[in-house]
Scaffold this motif. Structure first.
Motif, PDB file in Angstrom:
ATOM      1  N   SER A   9       0.841  -1.201   0.000  1.00  0.00           N
ATOM      2  CA  SER A   9       0.000   0.000   0.000  1.00  0.00           C
ATOM      3  C   SER A   9       0.871   1.243   0.000  1.00  0.00           C
ATOM      4  O   SER A   9       1.924   1.275   0.637  1.00  0.00           O
ATOM      5  CB  SER A   9      -0.916   0.000   1.234  1.00  0.00           C
ATOM      6  OG  SER A   9      -1.608   1.222   1.339  1.00  0.00           O
ATOM      7  N   ASP A  10       0.363   2.266  -0.696  1.00  0.00           N
ATOM      8  CA  ASP A  10       1.063   3.552  -0.716  1.00  0.00           C
ATOM      9  C   ASP A  10       0.749   4.392   0.514  1.00  0.00           C
ATOM     10  O   ASP A  10       1.363   5.439   0.723  1.00  0.00           O
ATOM     11  CB  ASP A  10       0.676   4.342  -1.973  1.00  0.00           C
ATOM     12  CG  ASP A  10       1.215   3.700  -3.235  1.00  0.00           C
ATOM     13  OD1 ASP A  10       2.249   2.996  -3.137  1.00  0.00           O
ATOM     14  OD2 ASP A  10       0.614   3.894  -4.309  1.00  0.00           O
ATOM     15  N   HIS A  11      -0.201   3.952   1.319  1.00  0.00           N
ATOM     16  CA  HIS A  11      -0.627   4.728   2.481  1.00  0.00           C
ATOM     17  C   HIS A  11       0.037   4.261   3.773  1.00  0.00           C
ATOM     18  O   HIS A  11      -0.309   4.744   4.849  1.00  0.00           O
ATOM     19  CB  HIS A  11      -2.149   4.668   2.641  1.00  0.00           C
ATOM     20  CG  HIS A  11      -2.876   5.412   1.572  1.00  0.00           C
ATOM     21  ND1 HIS A  11      -4.238   5.274   1.348  1.00  0.00           N
ATOM     22  CD2 HIS A  11      -2.435   6.301   0.637  1.00  0.00           C
ATOM     23  CE1 HIS A  11      -4.589   6.041   0.336  1.00  0.00           C
ATOM     24  NE2 HIS A  11      -3.507   6.678  -0.111  1.00  0.00           N
ATOM     25  N   ILE A  12       0.971   3.319   3.656  1.00  0.00           N
ATOM     26  CA  ILE A  12       1.675   2.831   4.840  1.00  0.00           C
ATOM     27  C   ILE A  12       3.062   3.474   4.901  1.00  0.00           C
ATOM     28  O   ILE A  12       3.792   3.497   3.913  1.00  0.00           O
ATOM     29  CB  ILE A  12       1.819   1.292   4.817  1.00  0.00           C
ATOM     30  CG1 ILE A  12       0.449   0.629   4.838  1.00  0.00           C
ATOM     31  CG2 ILE A  12       2.638   0.819   6.009  1.00  0.00           C
ATOM     32  CD1 ILE A  12       0.507  -0.886   4.750  1.00  0.00           C
ATOM     33  N   VAL A  13       3.412   3.989   6.088  1.00  0.00           N
ATOM     34  CA  VAL A  13       4.723   4.609   6.305  1.00  0.00           C
ATOM     35  C   VAL A  13       5.521   3.731   7.271  1.00  0.00           C
ATOM     36  O   VAL A  13       5.110   3.559   8.424  1.00  0.00           O
ATOM     37  CB  VAL A  13       4.591   6.028   6.884  1.00  0.00           C
ATOM     38  CG1 VAL A  13       5.979   6.618   7.157  1.00  0.00           C
ATOM     39  CG2 VAL A  13       3.797   6.914   5.943  1.00  0.00           C
ATOM     40  N   PRO A  14       6.648   3.153   6.821  1.00  0.00           N
ATOM     41  CA  PRO A  14       7.460   2.329   7.721  1.00  0.00           C
ATOM     42  C   PRO A  14       8.476   3.190   8.495  1.00  0.00           C
ATOM     43  O   PRO A  14       9.144   4.037   7.917  1.00  0.00           O
ATOM     44  CB  PRO A  14       8.179   1.372   6.771  1.00  0.00           C
ATOM     45  CG  PRO A  14       8.298   2.131   5.497  1.00  0.00           C
ATOM     46  CD  PRO A  14       7.136   3.090   5.438  1.00  0.00           C
ATOM     47  N   LEU A  15       8.566   2.984   9.792  1.00  0.00           N
ATOM     48  CA  LEU A  15       9.496   3.719  10.646  1.00  0.00           C
ATOM     49  C   LEU A  15      10.433   2.727  11.320  1.00  0.00           C
ATOM     50  O   LEU A  15       9.979   1.784  11.976  1.00  0.00           O
ATOM     51  CB  LEU A  15       8.746   4.521  11.716  1.00  0.00           C
ATOM     52  CG  LEU A  15       7.712   5.533  11.221  1.00  0.00           C
ATOM     53  CD1 LEU A  15       7.006   6.166  12.406  1.00  0.00           C
ATOM     54  CD2 LEU A  15       8.373   6.589  10.355  1.00  0.00           C
ATOM     55  N   LEU A  16      11.734   2.972  11.157  1.00  0.00           N
ATOM     56  CA  LEU A  16      12.730   2.089  11.776  1.00  0.00           C
ATOM     57  C   LEU A  16      12.992   2.541  13.209  1.00  0.00           C
ATOM     58  O   LEU A  16      13.217   3.719  13.476  1.00  0.00           O
ATOM     59  CB  LEU A  16      14.031   2.118  10.972  1.00  0.00           C
ATOM     60  CG  LEU A  16      15.200   1.302  11.529  1.00  0.00           C
ATOM     61  CD1 LEU A  16      14.857  -0.174  11.583  1.00  0.00           C
ATOM     62  CD2 LEU A  16      16.463   1.524  10.704  1.00  0.00           C
ATOM     63  N   ILE A  17      12.982   1.587  14.139  1.00  0.00           N
ATOM     64  CA  ILE A  17      13.263   1.877  15.546  1.00  0.00           C
ATOM     65  C   ILE A  17      14.473   1.057  15.975  1.00  0.00           C
ATOM     66  O   ILE A  17      14.403  -0.169  16.077  1.00  0.00           O
ATOM     67  CB  ILE A  17      12.054   1.533  16.440  1.00  0.00           C
ATOM     68  CG1 ILE A  17      10.842   2.352  16.008  1.00  0.00           C
ATOM     69  CG2 ILE A  17      12.385   1.799  17.914  1.00  0.00           C
ATOM     70  CD1 ILE A  17       9.604   2.084  16.815  1.00  0.00           C
TER      71      ILE A  17
END
Length: 607
Positions: free
Chosen positions: A250-258
């Motif tokens: 999906s283009d509406h998902i933002v992945p954030l690295l922790i």
């Protein structure tokens, strides 16, 4: 607002920047640097290697020092002292007009992030502090409201331990193993199931218990007000696999690295946004948080990065002294050698012009003792009308002349470029660097200084010095408490090697350096000093009373080993005690050309 004269008017226009107004000043500086042709810089320090130290005057940069030794002395000073003020002046040239925007940043090192940076302690030369007090320097403002900073190396350390989420883009990979395929498949199934559940989470038929169970099973969380899910990872490879999978769903998902506390990847949070606009808002929020954190970590280093990224020519005075400090405080630990330092510095600042070197094109300025004296001489001898246009004074300007030296550098450069016809009429700005290319990135050692006081300095050295070979220099110690005249007379009476003309100067209260005018005399003296034969002459008697000698190579090794904290005689003695440092034959390949002048001779009564 224009100003064609008036030292106080120029000083008043320098914007004083502390931690309180740093963020706004940084924005202004960034805009001015972007529009400028050049950027002048100057540092105000708690001490440096160009000034005499009553305890160890030999640590000054001296005319007999090679560039390598001058760098080692500058390196020691940069690692010992601190920068308390950093003046920056972006400026442009419009015919005889100079449009300048001077800033003076007040700094103070703090260890806010517990990185052991920049330093817990630093040295001060009393003469520097006394001068600053006379100028009305506000030490309270410096300590309590000075801008902190970190170097690029220290910022990298912080990034490794920063646990804040940040955006990371996927990298393409040509090969995928069976294990990778299984991990991607399971990750895809989890995300799709979570995505479907999140879209249906507002169903009125679902009770609170059912919704709680769904969140628990799927690992659904909230990132602010947005649905998110945590995917644990144990390697950078798995991070990339998650990012690649998300990009295909999906283009509406933002992945954030922790990352974890050691900087290693710990998890990827996938955050669901409701639209492209919502996605842009989320990414903007995260970027703002990251910018705020970076500003907190970098502090004043942001100014250095602005100057570096602009690629504008940087104009300075005595650049070897200033840029060893700049590298040490804002880039990283100083390299061991001068050549490595220059290579490292060029990666950060591509074009540095030292106007102390440029001014040597005008013969009389080769003897100028300071920036102020050079500027005063040009004003007296040449009629070069320079109109310096400065911004209107604001509440951040002060009647104190803090940072005015950067305007002196700007003014001196403007006069020199006119006298030397550096930029012919009609030349495009893009050709500026090409025109001054022969003067760029030459950081020769210099024995002049920046004059910070309000008094005009008219001092010039009486002689420019003569070129000599380091093979003709000998260091002597163990001669007792003799004046230079008495020691020279004793040596002339001691042996025939001193019958030829020679000169003598003190390096400190314990050691003297001798220049032989006749080639080979220095080697003869070292061989006589190393001989165990005893003759009935004055030299043998002086040897028995403690006289010792060493060549220039020994002096170089003292500097390379960093034996700075003792008298030069003790440091030379330390090096000479190593059997590997016995008397060696001089060779031309080891010789360097340096200068000899009596202008820097030490008066023992001053020590």
């Amino acid at each position: 607002m224009a100003a064609s004269g008036g030292r106080q008017r120029l000083a008043d226009a320098v914007k004083q920047v502390t931690n309180s107004n740093f963020a706004d000043a940084l924005k202004q500086l960034r805009a001015h640097v972007d529009q400028a042709d050049f950027v002048a810089v100057s540092c105000r320090k708690t001490g440096d290697c160009a000034s005499a130290s009553s305890r160890h005057p030999w640590r000054r940069v001296l005319p007999i020092d090679t560039p390598e030794i001058a760098y080692l002395k500058a390196k020691f000073a940069a690692e010992s002292y601190e920068i308390l003020q950093f003046a920056v002046c972006p400026f442009s040239l419009k015919g005889s007009k100079v449009i300048a925007f001077p800033f003076n940043f007040n700094l103070f090192p703090r260890d806010r992030l517990n990185l052991g940076m920049p330093s817990y302690s630093f040295s001060c030369q009393t003469s520097f502090l006394t001068s600053m007090v006379h100028e009305g320097f506000d030490f309270n403002a410096c300590i309590y409201d000075g801008i902190s900073y970190s170097s690029r190396v220290q910022e990298s350390m912080d990034k490794e331990r920063n646990c804040s989420p940040h955006i990371q883009t996927p990298h393409s990979s040509s090969t995928t193993s069976v294990v990778d395929s299984i991990f991607k498949s399971r990750t895809k199934s989890r995300i799709e199931l979570w995505l479907s559940a999140s879209k249906n989470s507002n169903s009125k038929t679902d009770g609170d218990l059912l919704m709680s169970l769904r969140k628990f099973i799927l690992g659904t969380e909230l990132y602010g007000t947005r649905p998110s899910m945590r995917i644990d990872v144990c390697s950078d490879r798995q991070v990339q696999l998650v990012l690649q999978t998300v990009s295909r769903i999906s283009d509406h998902i933002v992945p954030l690295l922790i990352p974890d506390k050691s900087g290693q990847p710990r998890a990827v949070h996938v955050v669901l946004t409701s639209s492209e606009e919502d996605k842009s808002i989320l990414m903007s929020e995260i970027q703002n948080l990251e910018d705020e954190h970076n500003l907190k970590v970098r502090g004043f280093r942001e100014v250095i990065d602005v100057i570096s990224s602009s690629n504008k020519p940087i104009i300075g005075y005595n650049c070897l002294h200033d840029f060893t400090f700049i590298h040490s405080k804002f880039v990283g630990p100083l390299p061991l050698t001068f050549s490595e330092f220059m290579c490292s510095l060029r990666l950060v600042f591509t074009n540095i012009l030292d106007i102390n070197h440029l001014s040597k094109e005008i013969g009389a300025l080769r003897k100028a003792k300071s920036l102020s004296s050079a500027l005063s001489y040009l004003k007296r001898q040449f009629s070069v009308p320079i109109d310096i246009e400065l911004p209107a004074e604001d509440e951040d300007c002060t009647t104190k002349a803090h940072g005015h030296n950067v305007l002196q550098i700007t003014h001196l450069f403007a006069i020199l470029r006119t006298l030397l016809k550096l930029f012919p009429n009609g030349i495009a700005k893009e050709q500026y660097i090409e025109t001054i290319e022969d003067y760029l990135n030459i950081l020769y050692p210099s024995h002049t200084r920046i004059q910070e006081s309000d008094e005009e300095d008219l001092s010039f050295i009486m002689e420019n010095g003569r070129a000599i070979s380091t093979n003709d220099l000998i260091f002597l110690w163990g001669y007792g408490h003799l004046t230079a005249k008495e020691l020279k007379h004793s040596l002339q009476e001691a042996h025939d090697v001193f019958k030829e003309d020679f000169e003598l100067q003190f390096m400190d209260k314990s050691c003297a350096v001798i220049l032989f005018y006749r080639a080979g005399s220095a080697q003869v003296l070292l061989e006589l000093m190393a001989s165990r034969m005893f003759y009935s002459d004055g030299l043998s008697k002086m040897k028995s009373e403690g006289l010792k000698a060493a060549g220039y190579q020994c002096y170089k090794k003292v500097c390379r080993l960093g034996l700075w904290d003792t008298n030069l005689s003790d440091s030379l003695e330390n090096v000479m005690s190593d059997p590997a440092n016995g008397i060696s034959t001089f060779s031309e390949k080891d010789a360097s050309e340096v200068r000899w002048t009596s202008e820097y001779a030490i008066d023992l009564s001053d020590l």
